[in-house]
Structures are given as structure tokens and as C-alpha cells.
Design an enzyme around this catalytic site. Sequence first.
Site, PDB file in Angstrom:
ATOM      1  N   GLU A  90       0.875  -1.182   0.000  1.00 47.47           N
ATOM      2  CA  GLU A  90       0.000   0.000   0.000  1.00 47.47           C
ATOM      3  C   GLU A  90       0.907   1.225   0.000  1.00 47.47           C
ATOM      4  O   GLU A  90       1.820   1.332   0.809  1.00 47.47           O
ATOM      5  CB  GLU A  90      -0.915  -0.010   1.226  1.00 47.47           C
ATOM      6  CG  GLU A  90      -1.715   1.258   1.459  1.00 47.47           C
ATOM      7  CD  GLU A  90      -2.531   1.715   0.267  1.00 47.47           C
ATOM      8  OE1 GLU A  90      -3.409   0.971  -0.196  1.00 47.47           O
ATOM      9  OE2 GLU A  90      -2.267   2.837  -0.233  1.00 47.47           O
ATOM     10  N   ASP A 113       5.128   1.383  -3.733  1.00 47.03           N
ATOM     11  CA  ASP A 113       4.522   1.156  -5.036  1.00 47.03           C
ATOM     12  C   ASP A 113       4.649  -0.341  -5.343  1.00 47.03           C
ATOM     13  O   ASP A 113       5.759  -0.896  -5.352  1.00 47.03           O
ATOM     14  CB  ASP A 113       5.282   1.988  -6.075  1.00 47.03           C
ATOM     15  CG  ASP A 113       4.787   1.783  -7.493  1.00 47.03           C
ATOM     16  OD1 ASP A 113       3.923   0.919  -7.722  1.00 47.03           O
ATOM     17  OD2 ASP A 113       5.285   2.500  -8.381  1.00 47.03           O
ATOM     18  N   ASP A 130      -7.269   2.109  -8.435  1.00 45.16           N
ATOM     19  CA  ASP A 130      -7.682   3.432  -8.938  1.00 45.16           C
ATOM     20  C   ASP A 130      -8.027   3.325 -10.422  1.00 45.16           C
ATOM     21  O   ASP A 130      -7.223   2.847 -11.214  1.00 45.16           O
ATOM     22  CB  ASP A 130      -6.563   4.441  -8.698  1.00 45.16           C
ATOM     23  CG  ASP A 130      -6.332   4.652  -7.204  1.00 45.16           C
ATOM     24  OD1 ASP A 130      -7.302   4.934  -6.485  1.00 45.16           O
ATOM     25  OD2 ASP A 130      -5.178   4.508  -6.750  1.00 45.16           O
ATOM     26  N   LYS A 138     -10.429   8.862 -17.176  1.00 43.55           N
ATOM     27  CA  LYS A 138     -10.239   9.735 -18.349  1.00 43.55           C
ATOM     28  C   LYS A 138      -9.191   9.145 -19.304  1.00 43.55           C
ATOM     29  O   LYS A 138      -8.158   8.640 -18.849  1.00 43.55           O
ATOM     30  CB  LYS A 138      -9.758  11.113 -17.900  1.00 43.55           C
ATOM     31  CG  LYS A 138     -10.819  11.876 -17.140  1.00 43.55           C
ATOM     32  CD  LYS A 138     -10.366  13.268 -16.786  1.00 43.55           C
ATOM     33  CE  LYS A 138     -11.464  13.956 -16.004  1.00 43.55           C
ATOM     34  NZ  LYS A 138     -10.986  14.963 -15.092  1.00 43.55           N
ATOM     35  N   ASP A 174     -15.428  -1.352 -10.068  1.00 39.39           N
ATOM     36  CA  ASP A 174     -16.785  -0.870 -10.336  1.00 39.39           C
ATOM     37  C   ASP A 174     -16.776   0.081 -11.534  1.00 39.39           C
ATOM     38  O   ASP A 174     -17.754   0.789 -11.740  1.00 39.39           O
ATOM     39  CB  ASP A 174     -17.365  -0.158  -9.100  1.00 39.39           C
ATOM     40  CG  ASP A 174     -16.510   1.008  -8.661  1.00 39.39           C
ATOM     41  OD1 ASP A 174     -15.273   0.934  -8.816  1.00 39.39           O
ATOM     42  OD2 ASP A 174     -17.058   2.015  -8.177  1.00 39.39           O
TER      43      ASP A 174
END
Length: 254
Positions: free
Chosen positions: A111, A138, A161, A165, A197
Site C-alpha cells: 500500500e 509502489d 484506482d 479519463k 466498479d
Amino acid sequence: MEQSSHGAGKSAEHDLRADADRVRREVVSFVRRSNRMTPSQRKAWDQHHDQFVLEVPRTANTTSVAPGSELDLAEVFGRTAPLIVEIGPGMGDSLVPMAAARQGANFLAFEVYEPAAAAIVAKLAAAGITNVRIVVADAVTALQHLLTPEAIDRLWTFFPDPWPKARHHKRRMIDTAFADLVASRMRRGGAWRLATDWEGYATWMRDVLDEHPAFSNGSTAGWSPRWEKRPVTKFEQRGLDAGRAVFDLTYNRV
Ligand SMILES: C[S@@+](CC[C@H](N)C(=O)[O-])C[C@H]1O[C@@H](n2cnc3c(N)ncnc32)[C@H](O)[C@@H]1O
């Protein structure tokens, strides 16, 4: 040392390449945020850090693991057991109950956000869980430099994440290069579970992994049924509340 004009040209060329490398490494899947903790996170971190958090060698960048930092997992966990890796566990809404329910497995979580790691530490300590270690890093550099080939039995990436876009798609964690990396660290027969999602990201993941020669989902339908053992996290709930469908994917390392 004196530098010839030829040497200066070479050095300029080298600088350009170094810049390009730096830019590539700077395209990461996360947003750099303040690492300020709440008082209770700070308290848990100070009290229980050594029990749950692995400090590892770093490059100049505090979220990157230095090359040559392979973990001795038997020493880290004090035993040999199947390794489940969760990438981006956030506040540990799925990690903590799932680890509690799987005492026979070792859990390693990568994390990048330190306050989230502190929140997990607090929950692990409160629940008396001993089979989890967290590395604040990372996941790309963590997989590369902490784990040896075939180290991973199962990998979970739940609600990474989404970067919806188009101009941000290059920041999505799941791509072919990342799948290559996972394949290189997972044993044959190992399983990679993913959930999101964001339909666009779900289709993107499926395209990447369906095409990857090291992974198979064993069916032509693509999506997995929702894994009923996966607790609903804050991120999943937010998606559901916004009317988005949740997509689960499961691939095996062939
Ligand atoms: C949208 S949250 C989902 C958290 C959790 N899986 C859940 O379902 O509640 C994504 C998490 O991934 C972490 N993250 C993003 N990129 C990462 C990376 N490259 N390595 C490690 N963690 C990462 C973020 O800090 C964040 O905690």
C-alpha cells in the site's frame, strides 16, 4: 576531469535518456498525497509498527523499493505457508477479515499511502492477527525487488484506482507489462483475483488478461461471479451507491 565536446554531447544524450526514464517511472498508478496521520493512526503506527510493517531498502524515491531487496519470507513470517498478496488494500476493509479467516496463509500487502497502512496496523493489532505484513511502497517496485519467481500463490487487486479519463489511462496499474511482472512472480496454478466498479476498466483488464499467454480464466464468458467471500469495502459501496455494477475477474497462472 576535462570533458571533450564529444564527451559533453554524450553526456547531454545521457541526460535526455535519464530524463525519459525518470518520466516513465513518474507515471504511477497513485496520487502522491500528504502522509499526515490521524492521532489514532499515529498511535497504532508507533505502538505496532515493528510487528506488522516491513521497512525495506529504498531508492531516492520513498515509495520505490531498491533493487536487490528480496525478502526471506520464511524469516519474515517465521514459517513457510502459501503467500497471498494484496495490492492497494486501502484501509484494510477486505484484507483484515480475509486474513483473520485464513490463518494458514501468509499475507503481504503493498500500500502506497502510509496513513492507510497505519489504519490497517490498528485493525490488525485490535484483532490480534499475526499473519499479515505491510510494505508501504509502489507495488510495481515491490513485486520487482522484494519477491522471487513463483513466490505468490494468490494475488488480489480490488478496486484499483480506475483513472477513467482517456488521458490518464497510462496510469492504470493493470496493463500488459504489469501482467508480465505478476506472471514472473506467481507460481503456476496461482490465482489472480481482481474487482472494479468501472466498466471501462473492467473491460480493459479483461482484454489485457485474456490476451496474456501466462493467464487463463478457464471460461469464455470473461467475468467471474462476485466472490461472495470478498467483504464489501467503502470503495465498492461507493460504486454501488452511484449505481455502478461491480465486475469480478479471476485468472489462473498457466
Ligand atoms: C481505490 S482504493 C481501493 C482500496 C481497497 N482495495 C478497497 O477496495 O477498499 C486504491 C488503493 O490502492 C492504493 N494504490 C494505488 N496504486 C498503488 C500502487 N502502485 N502500489 C500500492 N498501492 C497502490 C491507493 O493508495 C489506494 O489505497
